[in-house]
Design a protein around this motif. Structure first.
Motif, short mmCIF file in Angstrom:
data_model
loop_
_atom_site.label_atom_id
_atom_site.label_comp_id
_atom_site.label_asym_id
_atom_site.label_seq_id
_atom_site.Cartn_x
_atom_site.Cartn_y
_atom_site.Cartn_z
N LEU A 394 11.65 -27.73 -23.29
CA LEU A 394 11.37 -27.77 -24.73
C LEU A 394 9.99 -27.22 -25.05
N ARG A 395 8.99 -27.74 -24.33
CA ARG A 395 7.65 -27.23 -24.64
C ARG A 395 7.49 -25.80 -24.12
N GLY A 396 8.21 -25.46 -23.03
CA GLY A 396 8.23 -24.07 -22.57
C GLY A 396 8.84 -23.16 -23.63
N GLY A 397 9.94 -23.60 -24.20
CA GLY A 397 10.59 -22.82 -25.25
C GLY A 397 9.71 -22.69 -26.49
N TRP A 398 9.06 -23.81 -26.83
CA TRP A 398 8.19 -23.78 -28.01
C TRP A 398 6.95 -22.91 -27.79
N THR A 399 6.54 -22.77 -26.54
CA THR A 399 5.43 -21.86 -26.23
C THR A 399 5.77 -20.45 -26.69
N LEU A 400 7.03 -20.05 -26.49
CA LEU A 400 7.44 -18.71 -26.91
C LEU A 400 7.51 -18.61 -28.42
N HIS A 401 8.01 -19.68 -29.06
CA HIS A 401 8.05 -19.62 -30.53
C HIS A 401 6.63 -19.58 -31.10
N ALA A 402 5.74 -20.36 -30.54
CA ALA A 402 4.34 -20.35 -31.00
C ALA A 402 3.71 -18.97 -30.77
N LEU A 403 4.07 -18.34 -29.66
CA LEU A 403 3.56 -16.98 -29.41
C LEU A 403 4.07 -16.02 -30.48
N ARG A 404 5.35 -16.16 -30.83
CA ARG A 404 5.93 -15.30 -31.87
C ARG A 404 5.20 -15.49 -33.20
N LEU A 405 4.91 -16.75 -33.53
CA LEU A 405 4.19 -17.01 -34.79
C LEU A 405 2.76 -16.46 -34.73
N THR A 406 2.20 -16.40 -33.53
CA THR A 406 0.82 -15.94 -33.37
C THR A 406 0.70 -14.42 -33.43
N VAL A 407 1.64 -13.71 -32.79
CA VAL A 407 1.50 -12.25 -32.69
C VAL A 407 2.41 -11.49 -33.64
N GLY A 408 3.36 -12.18 -34.26
CA GLY A 408 4.29 -11.51 -35.18
C GLY A 408 5.55 -11.05 -34.46
N ASP A 409 6.62 -10.86 -35.23
CA ASP A 409 7.92 -10.55 -34.63
C ASP A 409 7.93 -9.27 -33.79
N ASP A 410 7.39 -8.19 -34.35
CA ASP A 410 7.50 -6.91 -33.64
C ASP A 410 6.83 -6.98 -32.28
N VAL A 411 5.61 -7.51 -32.28
CA VAL A 411 4.86 -7.59 -31.02
C VAL A 411 5.55 -8.57 -30.06
N PHE A 412 6.03 -9.68 -30.60
CA PHE A 412 6.67 -10.68 -29.73
C PHE A 412 7.86 -10.08 -29.00
N PHE A 413 8.74 -9.40 -29.74
CA PHE A 413 9.93 -8.85 -29.05
C PHE A 413 9.56 -7.70 -28.12
#
Ligand code: ARG
Ligand code: ZN
Length: 462
Positions: A394-413
């Motif tokens: 769960l926290r591993g998964g949320w780490t990725l969501h937090a990263l997405r919120l931090t860098v934006g969708d385009d950069v995240f994908f």
């Protein structure tokens, strides 16, 4: 020092016409290490060689749960070797040969030490055949609080759930994900039993009373992802994206309902391929064990589901592991969040694709509440006796969501695609992922990852 000895006999051979035997070198080569020094499970795997291909050729008796046959291991010595180890627990060994010559061996726990008649030179490829039989003893894996793993028989079905250490309950191997190899499975069972094995089914040999199911795994695979199931299955085929064969093995009595349950698989493959990169392997499918033991496992090309955990989110979770876990495998078991965090976030990505963003955000909100409510610890430092804890998922998964919120969708994908592209069919560390994230985003993310992956305190939502 070993390199010196590599050159010496070559010179000897040239000058003295082969008077120096290769044994001169190898006697000084020494013993392959009995473990690879995994930070969590140092005894898993072995040093001194690189496993290239396994051929697992077994006859299986479902009633007595007895197996009998051979595992052939083609490997390359990475140092001169007077002896080397395989990981193999239980079962009775009748013979071991190395390059067709009987070898001496000894056993200590799950360490099997093989001493070839002729020592091996650095760089030499060699073939070890282990002949064995018996009833496999489930491996009491310390990673899961000594829950028995590996070759299992429940009710009238045999199946293999090995992650992380259980492979050694049924075949000898270099039992660590950092040494992947290709595989051939030849599993013989009495008619009308059916074998579901990882890899592309290439042959079904009719031996009269028995059948031999042959499958080939031509892409590298970690030992923990090798799996066979034996039972009353019906194979149901489907064509996936780009003509991909999806072959599912359902308990005969539940085939109709399960065909419906697993029908989103093809669209999931198409979706994950579009965001991560092409589906990694030549075949996919599921095997369902008709017993409610609460486990699903992403065996390579053939995810396994217990009867009680075959919901849509779990189907998406195990499928996503084919990219993250199977193609890109953890370099050490401490890096397990690279599997489970990614697969958990893939659940939310599938919900976002299938039900829309609001549904995905609801799903993630629930996960966050659970993380906070349980004060879940750092994903990158789980307990070695509870490797698959919620903090990893769960926290591993949320780490990725937090990263997405931090860098934006385009950069995240772009980070996900780059990471997958760079480490596919190989292994990655947590540091490798962080490096890709920083490179693609052109940001220093040290503090971000320190907070999400390593600090005990659960970070605020970004
Ligand atoms: N990798 C599996 C999953 O998808 C977890 C299996 C955990 N249990 C185990 N005995 N290894 O979630
Ligand atoms: Zn998982």
């Amino acid at each position: 020092m070993r390199r010196t000895w590599l050159i010496a006999p070559l010179i000897g051979t040239i000058l003295l016409g082969g008077l120096y035997s290769s044994a001169v070198t190898a006697q000084d080569g020494g013993q392959g290490a009995p473990g690879l020094g995994d930070p969590y499970y140092p005894g898993l795997g072995n040093g001194g060689y690189d496993a290239l291909h396994y051929t697992i050729d077994l006859s299986v008796d479902l009633q007595t749960n007895t197996i009998r046959g051979t595992t052939t291991i083609e490997a390359q010595a990475t140092q001169a070797l007077t002896s080397f180890n395989l990981d193999f627990a239980g079962l009775e060994i009748s013979q071991i040969t190395v390059d067709d010559t009987p070898a001496n061996y000894s056993r200590d726990g799950f360490e099997l030490t093989v001493t070839p008649a002729i020592p091996l030179e650095i760089g030499e490829t060699f073939t070890t055949i282990v002949s064995y039989s018996g009833v496999p003893t489930p491996y009491a894996d310390p990673a899961v609080g000594a829950t028995p793993l590996g070759w299992l028989r429940l009710a009238n079905t045999i199946f293999v759930v090995s992650e992380p250490g259980g492979a050694m309950s049924w075949f000898p191997s270099n039992n660590h994900p950092s040494d992947k190899a290709t595989y051939t499975f030849k599993i013989t069972v009495p008619k009308p039993l059916v074998v579901a094995a990882t890899g592309v089914p290439v042959d079904e040999i009719d031996n009269g009373d028995t059948r031999t199911f042959v499958s080939e795994m031509t892409d590298p695979m970690a030992s923990y992802l090798a799996s066979v199931s034996v039972g009353d299955f019906v194979r149901v085929d489907e064509t996936g994206p780009d003509g991909l064969l999806i072959r599912n093995y359902f308990p005969t009595s539940h085939a109709t309902a399960l065909t419906e349950t697993f029908s989103p698989t093809s669209e999931m493959i198409a979706y994950f391929s579009s965001i991560f990169g092409p589906y990694p392997f030549d075949v996919y499918g599921a095997v369902i064990v008709n017993i409610p033991f609460g486990v699903a496992l992403e065996n390579q090309t053939l995810s396994l589901f217990a009867a009680d955990v075959s919901g849509e989110v779990t189907i998406a979770h195990e499928l996503s592991h084919q990219w993250f876990g199977d193609s890109v495998s953890p370099a050490t078991w401490q890096d397990i969040w690279l599997n489970e965090g990614f697969a958990t976030y893939s659940e939310a990505l599938w919900i976002e694709h299938n039900q829309g963003q609001a549904a995905a955000l609801d799903y993630l909100d629930e996960l966050y509440k659970t993380i906070i409510g349980n004060a879940m610890g750092a994903p990158a430092t789980p307990a070695a006796d509870n490797l698959f804890d919620g903090q990893v998922y769960l926290r591993g998964g949320w780490t990725l969501h937090a990263l997405r919120l931090t860098v934006g969708d385009d950069v995240f994908f772009e980070i996900l695609r780059t990471y997958y592209d760079r480490f596919q069919y190989a292994n990655a560390t947590t540091a490798d992922f962080i490096a890709v994230a920083e490179e693609v985003s052109s940001q220093s993310l040290d503090e971000f990852f320190q907070a999400w992956l390593y600090d005990a305190t659960v970070p605020e939502k970004p």
